[in-house]
Design a protein around this motif. Structure first.
Motif, PDB file in Angstrom:
ATOM      1  N   LYS A  36      -9.333  -2.152  -2.919  1.00 36.01           N
ATOM      2  CA  LYS A  36      -7.889  -2.195  -2.694  1.00 36.01           C
ATOM      3  C   LYS A  36      -7.473  -3.538  -2.106  1.00 36.01           C
ATOM      4  O   LYS A  36      -6.478  -4.145  -2.556  1.00 36.01           O
ATOM      5  CB  LYS A  36      -7.485  -1.055  -1.755  1.00 36.01           C
ATOM      6  CG  LYS A  36      -5.973  -0.941  -1.529  1.00 36.01           C
ATOM      7  CD  LYS A  36      -5.251  -0.548  -2.806  1.00 36.01           C
ATOM      8  CE  LYS A  36      -3.782  -0.305  -2.558  1.00 36.01           C
ATOM      9  NZ  LYS A  36      -3.062   0.038  -3.816  1.00 36.01           N
ATOM     10  N   ILE A  90       0.835  -1.203   0.000  1.00 36.06           N
ATOM     11  CA  ILE A  90       0.000   0.000   0.000  1.00 36.06           C
ATOM     12  C   ILE A  90       0.870   1.254   0.000  1.00 36.06           C
ATOM     13  O   ILE A  90       0.609   2.215  -0.731  1.00 36.06           O
ATOM     14  CB  ILE A  90      -0.941   0.006   1.217  1.00 36.06           C
ATOM     15  CG1 ILE A  90      -1.960  -1.126   1.099  1.00 36.06           C
ATOM     16  CG2 ILE A  90      -1.669   1.337   1.328  1.00 36.06           C
ATOM     17  CD1 ILE A  90      -2.956  -1.174   2.229  1.00 36.06           C
ATOM     18  N   PHE A 106      -5.416   5.800   1.479  1.00 35.82           N
ATOM     19  CA  PHE A 106      -5.783   4.516   2.066  1.00 35.82           C
ATOM     20  C   PHE A 106      -5.319   4.389   3.516  1.00 35.82           C
ATOM     21  O   PHE A 106      -6.068   3.912   4.375  1.00 35.82           O
ATOM     22  CB  PHE A 106      -5.237   3.359   1.226  1.00 35.82           C
ATOM     23  CG  PHE A 106      -5.998   3.138  -0.051  1.00 35.82           C
ATOM     24  CD1 PHE A 106      -7.317   2.725  -0.021  1.00 35.82           C
ATOM     25  CD2 PHE A 106      -5.399   3.361  -1.278  1.00 35.82           C
ATOM     26  CE1 PHE A 106      -8.033   2.534  -1.191  1.00 35.82           C
ATOM     27  CE2 PHE A 106      -6.106   3.169  -2.456  1.00 35.82           C
ATOM     28  CZ  PHE A 106      -7.428   2.753  -2.412  1.00 35.82           C
TER      29      PHE A 106
END
Length: 503
Positions: free
Chosen positions: A166, A68, A77
């Motif tokens: 995601k 990420i 995120f």
């Protein structure tokens, strides 16, 4: 005096973390301790973990966190959508994870619901999916400032969809998506997915829980009596996440559960629960099989409005979301492969936001509703008719030199509404990767002296195709029935066709 304990990282012995060893918050399987500065928590599992469980957590706090951090929109995120654990520690043979503390907006600021003091409690999603907390007759009613309006929940649902998207892109599944594991703040339209340490790594680490009641997929529920080794046993995976995601979106927008209708399958409540959420699960708004339709005389008085699909059917969410609800709760209810993806939910939610209109009743608690494509639109929540003409802008894209095709995407205009680059060009995708420049409006709509006007704030190449006139930045064009306006002459630029409704 506070007793402060120091623990060392399992992954890097040069790192250590302090926590206050008093009054832990007891979760389902962990005890949670705050750091002295309350910047993070250390959450210890109450029971020792086996090596497989420890390895899964190691990967979550290292490999997947790094994925990420190195990917697109990492700040979005990690700061907005997830509370992602970033280290693993051990003390007295118990494993702990280090997790950043929630943002202040995810704690209730108001002191009471009725006589119950909730100041400082987490804003878990279940507070916002139940109609009773909105009802004037219910003694424990949430403050309107904490509830937000209907539009708030569209952005909340977008954020949740992006988070699930995601996870799935990384090959992960949450396994326990529910309103207990998502914090929301309707006032700022924010959502945060928590309990990341329970992620499922498909084909590597099996899930440890089957989910939370209300959100468990039917195939998981109906096989939960089988052993974990049984080949017929269904366990949480990405497809079960998609069922839970759809239930969440339905409940945030409609404040009821899509499968809890009036049908009773067994007089034994436990057996009935397993059947109604598992093998016999049936959409309460299925028009072909009506056996699970709501029996309105069974509704509690504070559920009578939102709990009755005859008053607020799922179709009030507009055509794009209605289609996905049907695909999830009819086509995909017992056929997981047919469930819409998180990406499809995100796209449908954003297209629906472009159909939303403000209610003309200043006392309407929801304040917004989706245009229903009728000749006389009205707010479904308070019944107030739309006042005045309503410009409907259908978006077209250039198929070849002489042919423009409709995009199945329209923009409903209201006073002081903005036009953005994602409306103007197909090359600008409205997702988490938008730049600050992309988020700046390039035009706006206004109702001035009885006329609807589009003001060009910064688009070069805008043209009134109907009258063959350029619309340079700083100028304006009137929206009239049948008007065609080219928003951009660049590749990917769109054309809008104006229809005046409610005349």
């Amino acid at each position: 005096m506070k007793k402060i304990i120091k623990v060392v990282s399992v992954l890097d012995s040069a790192k250590s973390y302090e926590y206050v060893d008093e009054n832990p918050i007891r979760g389902g399987v962990k005890d949670v301790y705050f750091s002295p500065d309350k910047e993070y928590v250390v959450a210890f599992y109450r029971s020792p973990l086996d090596e497989g469980q420890k390895e899964r957590i190691r990967r979550i706090v290292s490999t997947y966190l790094q994925s990420i951090q190195s990917g697109n929109a990492s700040e979005y995120f990690l700061n907005e959508i997830f509370r992602w654990p970033y280290d693993i520690v051990e003390r007295n043979k118990l494993t702990g994870i280090v997790v950043p503390v929630y943002h202040n907006k995810f704690y209730f600021a108001k002191g009471y619901i009725g006589s119950d003091n909730i100041q400082g409690q987490d804003k878990v999603g279940k507070w916002f999916t139940a109609p009773m907390f909105r009802n004037q007759q219910y003694p424990l009613r949430l403050d309107q400032s904490e509830l937000g309006d209907w539009l708030s929940y569209f952005q909340i649902a977008v954020n949740i969809s992006r988070g699930v998207k995601k996870l799935h892109q990384m090959g992960l599944a949450h396994s326990d998506l529910s309103y207990n594991n998502i914090l929301v703040d309707p006032a700022t339209k924010s959502a945060c997915i928590i309990d990341i340490d329970g992620l499922v790594v498909p084909k590597l680490f099996p899930p440890e829980v089957i989910g939370t009641s209300d959100f468990i997929a039917p195939e998981v529920m109906k096989t939960k009596h089988l052993s974990l080794q049984d080949p017929g046993r269904h366990l949480p995976n990405q497809k079960t996440d998609l069922h839970a995601l759809a239930v969440l979106i339905y409940m945030y927008l409609l404040r009821r559960h899509p499968l809890r209708g009036g049908k009773i399958w067994d007089l034994d409540s436990e057996k009935d629960e397993i059947l109604s959420m598992g093998e016999k699960a049936l959409f309460m708004e299925d028009t072909e099989n009506t056996s699970n339709h709501v029996k309105t005389d069974h509704l509690r008085k504070w559920d009578a409005f939102w709990g009755d699909p005859q008053k607020i059917p799922y179709t009030v969410t507009g055509p794009y979301l209605s289609d996905l609800f049907r695909k999830t709760f009819i086509d995909g209810l017992h056929d997981p492969i047919r469930r819409p993806t998180a990406n499809e939910w995100e796209a449908a939610l954003l297209k629906t936001v472009d159909l939303i209109q403000p209610c003309h009743n200043s006392s309407c608690t929801e304040k917004w509703y989706v245009f229903d494509n009728t000749s006389s639109p009205k707010c479904p929540f308070c019944g107030t008719p739309h006042q005045g003409t309503l410009p409907v802008l259908d978006l077209y894209f250039k198929f070849d030199d002489e042919v423009w095709k409709p995009e199945n995407h329209r923009l409903m205009v209201y006073h002081n509404q903005y036009l953005f680059r994602w409306h103007v060009s197909r090359k600008v995708i409205r997702n988490e990767n938008l730049t600050m420049q992309d988020k700046m409006p390039v035009g706006y709509f206004t109702f001035h002296q009885g006329r609807w006007i589009l003001v060009n704030q910064g688009l070069s190449g805008m043209k009134d195709v109907t009258e063959q006139k350029e619309i340079p930045p700083g100028s304006m064009v009137e929206l009239t029935h049948g008007k065609k306006i080219l928003l951009s002459a660049e590749e990917g630029g769109r054309l809008i066709y104006v229809t005046m409704a409610n005349q």
